[in-house]
Design an enzyme around this catalytic site. Structure first.
Site, short mmCIF file in Angstrom:
data_model
loop_
_atom_site.label_atom_id
_atom_site.label_comp_id
_atom_site.label_asym_id
_atom_site.label_seq_id
_atom_site.Cartn_x
_atom_site.Cartn_y
_atom_site.Cartn_z
N TYR A 35 0.91 -1.32 0.03
CA TYR A 35 -0.05 0.16 -0.01
C TYR A 35 1.05 1.34 -0.13
CZ TYR A 35 -3.62 -3.20 0.64
OH TYR A 35 -4.50 -4.43 0.87
N ARG A 78 2.52 -1.64 11.16
CA ARG A 78 2.83 -3.02 10.47
C ARG A 78 3.80 -2.79 9.10
NH1 ARG A 78 -1.69 -7.63 8.60
NH2 ARG A 78 -1.46 -7.98 10.77
#
Length: 775
Positions: free
Chosen positions: A583, A631
């Protein structure tokens, strides 16, 4: 058949005697470079399973080997002035010389021809052979001759070791860890006959060089080891095998994997066996096991498919198909154990307390789990569980059963989780205009009531153009905040679970269809322009994103800040910044997706610049008494992409920026990825970052039962375990896993207590019917 075994180690000798016993008409010869009844080395270790197989295939050999065995149950650890001991591990050891002498004598009794003191350079020296067993060791001349066929992958490992012996007798498999001014050394010690113990000393290349061990002769190296391990030797001397210099010099281990194990040379079929085909590190003592098991399985395939030479190709194909599975499993366990010892100083010995260090050592191969330790030594494990629970802040009386590690509380900043189980962020693609509805309330509420300690919603997008799909959750306006607030309030009112919100931006992976309509496939209509670190599409036919400029960065940073403020207004307990899986922020971190030539591309510092800017901005507006995790994709699984070493660099940067925890995932950055899956396959990333960088971690990936989570947390490989797919299949996964391990004191929601009693009764009944005691 005419069979020639080149190399008189366990593989060649055992295969020769089995084939001669099974079909005495075979002409079987073993050719060995050493003299008759003469070998070198100290002790080797056998497994119970291998011995059982040997009893079935040749009881006479097995009986004689067992008479020469030394058996012990205990493992003893010496570290930092402490001596810890556990029992129930069941090892058997035998001197290598004694083992080979037994096999040699059995071969002679059966009529196998033994040829000694002959150095074989080529399989072509035996043109009359139907089958040639190349069991000539890791430096096999036969394998080298056909490298293009066998495709050997020979990897030099970094640690140095020296294989010694001593006349001191040890009643346990003993590990002694000693720290010097230049690093850690460890000794692997076990008795193998009535007079002698193996004494392997291992260290890193850096410590080896710093102590100038490469400049010492053998006696000087022995003197060094005697001084270093004086306590455990207690006055005994160390010995080397002087006639075989290579057998006790400082060595490096070579890990060998071959792409193919057999070949037809025009006259004979050649098959690799034992160390010529595959190696397993001495850390789990499986080299001899693999050799013996090779011999057994090849004999088994001849017994199944036929003994005539015409069946050899079929036999070899079947043999390789069967053996590759078991060899891969053993090599994987050996690799885990080997790597544990390679990093033991930097990662474990300096950081873990002796109790946890011992647990980590016992479970280093990942073949021994938490519940397996309970079977081996219940008293030791329950003592360790009490130690761990007390370290987690619980009061546990001596002799009282403590909560297992996954059910102990965990505190960070001002937040205390009731246990260590996390519901992973999992995309549901079920929001309308980014708003959480009844589905999300039921979905997350059920899993919170199902016993998890921390419940994450899916990646929550910071703007309309940050979404993966039109169905993704968002948090850029008041209506979305109120949807989240409703969920948070329900979970807090009806469970002890805490709630986490993961903020993210899809970047180049945005504007795609709902997963069940075509995962990662671009929207055919209703899409939106995409941005990323560089103008690279995710799929060849995906929309090409625009490379972000400074104005884009300012807007996206401010979007994250707005969402973090709204997240705080929901009452959520935890925030996570999504910098993984390809992402937007991940696309800056990975060299696969970041091709920039400005200050945001190139070095680690440059690639992390914008993600760190976003982190600093949200940390400034998120409540200081609440944690933020990050993350990361800790492995891109693509050549040229980020590796665990890169992930550790980024983790250290986020730690210095104020991150409280790293959520250690991997992959999904490139469609070219080739992950190596398996049980707990991503846990090593968490282990590395937690124990080398010194920041708490969340382990994810293929954690599917309590035994997995307890093993990971107890060993200090992670602080929390995130469970994804099992939670999709079972909202009450944590409660059910507690019941399966006999932990009846874990409370269920009061509305479901009658179901708890019935569930536990059914488990006990099923265990009784299966013949196993209920825990």
């Amino acid at each position: 058949m005419r069979i020639v075994c080149i190399g008189g180690g366990p593989a060649g000798l055992y295969f020769a005697l089995l084939m001669k016993k099974l079909h005495p008409a075979h002409s079987v010869t073993v050719v060995e470079r050493n003299r008759p009844y003469d070998t070198f080395g100290w002790g080797v270790v056998f497994s119970d399973a291998t011995m059982e197989a040997m009893r079935r295939w040749d009881a006479e050999t097995a009986a004689e080997i067992e008479q020469a065995f030394n058996h012990w149950d205990d493992i003893e650890l010496l570290i930092k002035g402490r001596r810890l001991r556990t029992t129930g591990h069941g090892f058997v050891g035998i001197g290598r010389k004694r083992l080979l002498n037994i096999l040699q004598a059995r071969c002679e009794a059966l009529g196998v021809e033994l040829v000694f003191e002959r150095e074989v350079e080529s399989d072509l020296e035996f043109p009359d052979a139907d089958l040639i067993i190349a069991s000539d060791g890791v430096w096999s001349q036969i394998r080298k001759r056909y490298e293009d066929v066998f495709q050997p992958d020979l990897l030099l490992r970094p640690n140095r070791y020296i294989w010694l012996g001593t006349h001191k007798q040890y009643d346990a498999f003993t590990f002694d860890f000693r720290k010097t001014e230049h690093g850690w050394f460890q000794a692997h010690i076990y008795k193998f006959d009535a007079e002698t113990s193996t004494f392997i000393v291992e260290t890193t290349e850096e410590a080896y060089e710093a102590h100038k061990l490469g400049e010492m002769d053998q006696q000087q190296s022995i003197d060094f080891c005697e001084t270093l391990f004086a306590e455990v030797l207690d006055g005994a001397r160390l010995m080397t095998n002087a006639r075989h210099l290579r057998g006790s010099a400082w060595l490096n281990f070579y890990r060998l994997i071959c792409g193919k194990w057999s070949h037809f040379n025009g006259n004979s079929h050649v098959v690799l066996m034992g160390d010529a085909a595959h190696t397993a590190h001495f850390a789990i003592g499986s080299g001899t096991k693999l050799a013996i098991d090779d011999a057994i399985e090849l004999t088994n395939q001849f017994q199944i498919l036929g003994h005539d030479a015409a069946r050899i190709p079929e036999v070899l194909e079947a043999y390789e198909e069967v053996r590759r599975v078991d060899v891969a499993r053993i090599q994987n366990a050996a690799r885990n154990a080997m790597e544990w010892f390679e990093v033991v100083g930097d990662r474990y010995a300096d950081t873990l307390e002796p109790e946890q260090f011992m647990y980590s050592m016992l479970t280093r191969s990942q073949r021994i789990s938490h519940e397996n330790l309970r079977l081996r030594d219940k008293d030791w494990l329950e003592g360790y569980e009490r130690w761990f629970a007390r370290r987690s802040g619980l009061t546990v009386a001596e002799g009282e059963r403590a909560l297992p590690p996954m059910f102990t509380p965990y505190s960070i900043r001002g937040v205390t989780l009731p246990n260590r189980i996390v519901v992973s962020p999992m995309a549901m693609y079920s929001a309308t205009d980014g708003v959480a509805g009844d589905f999300h309330l039921v979905h997350l509420g059920a899993r919170a009531m199902g016993g998890a300690g921390l419940v994450f919603g899916e990646m929550t997008c910071v703007s309309p153009d940050a979404r993966i799909t039109p169905g993704c959750l968002g948090l850029w306006n008041g209506e979305q905040r109120d949807g989240w607030r409703r969920m948070v309030a329900f979970i807090h009112a009806n469970s002890d679970a805490k709630v986490g919100i993961q903020l993210g931006h899809a970047g180049r992976k945005g504007a795609t269809k709902l997963a069940w309509e075509g995962i990662d496939q671009p929207l055919e209509e209703g899409g939106w322009p995409l941005i990323s670190a560089s103008a690279l599409p995710y799929l060849p036919h995906s929309q090409v994103p625009r490379a972000m400029d400074r104005a884009d960065m300012d807007r996206v940073r401010d979007d994250f800040v707005r969402s973090a403020k709204l997240a705080a207004e929901t009452g959520a307990d935890w925030l996570e910044l999504h910098c993984a899986h390809g992402y937007l922020l991940s696309s800056f971190l990975s060299p696969l997706t970041n091709r920039r030539e400005d200050e945001y591309g190139g070095s680690h510092e440059n690639r992390a610049r914008f993600p760190l800017e976003v982190f600093h901005a949200i940390r400034a507006v998120w409540p200081q008494d609440k944690p933020i995790s990050v993350r990361l994709s800790c492995h891109d699984w693509v050549e040229g992409g980020n590796t665990p070493d890169d992930a550790a660099i980024f983790a250290r940067m986020f730690k210095e920026a104020g991150a409280d925890m790293i959520d250690c995932s991997s992959g999904q950055v490139s469609k070219e990825e080739k992950p190596v899956y398996g049980r707990l396959f991503q846990t090593p990333f968490s282990d590395k970052i937690r124990n080398e960088v010194g920041i708490p971690t969340i382990a994810v990936g293929a954690i599917s039962e309590a035994d997995h989570a307890n093993s990971v947390i107890a060993a200090g490989r992670a602080d929390l375990c995130a469970v994804a797919r099992p939670h999709l299949a079972d909202p009450a996964w944590a409660l059910h896993e507690a019941a399966k391990i006999g932990l009846t004191e874990i409370a269920w929601p009061r509305q479901y207590r009658s179901g708890k009693m019935q569930y536990e009764t059914n488990l006990a009944r099923a265990a009784a019917l299966a013949g196993g005691p209920a825990k």
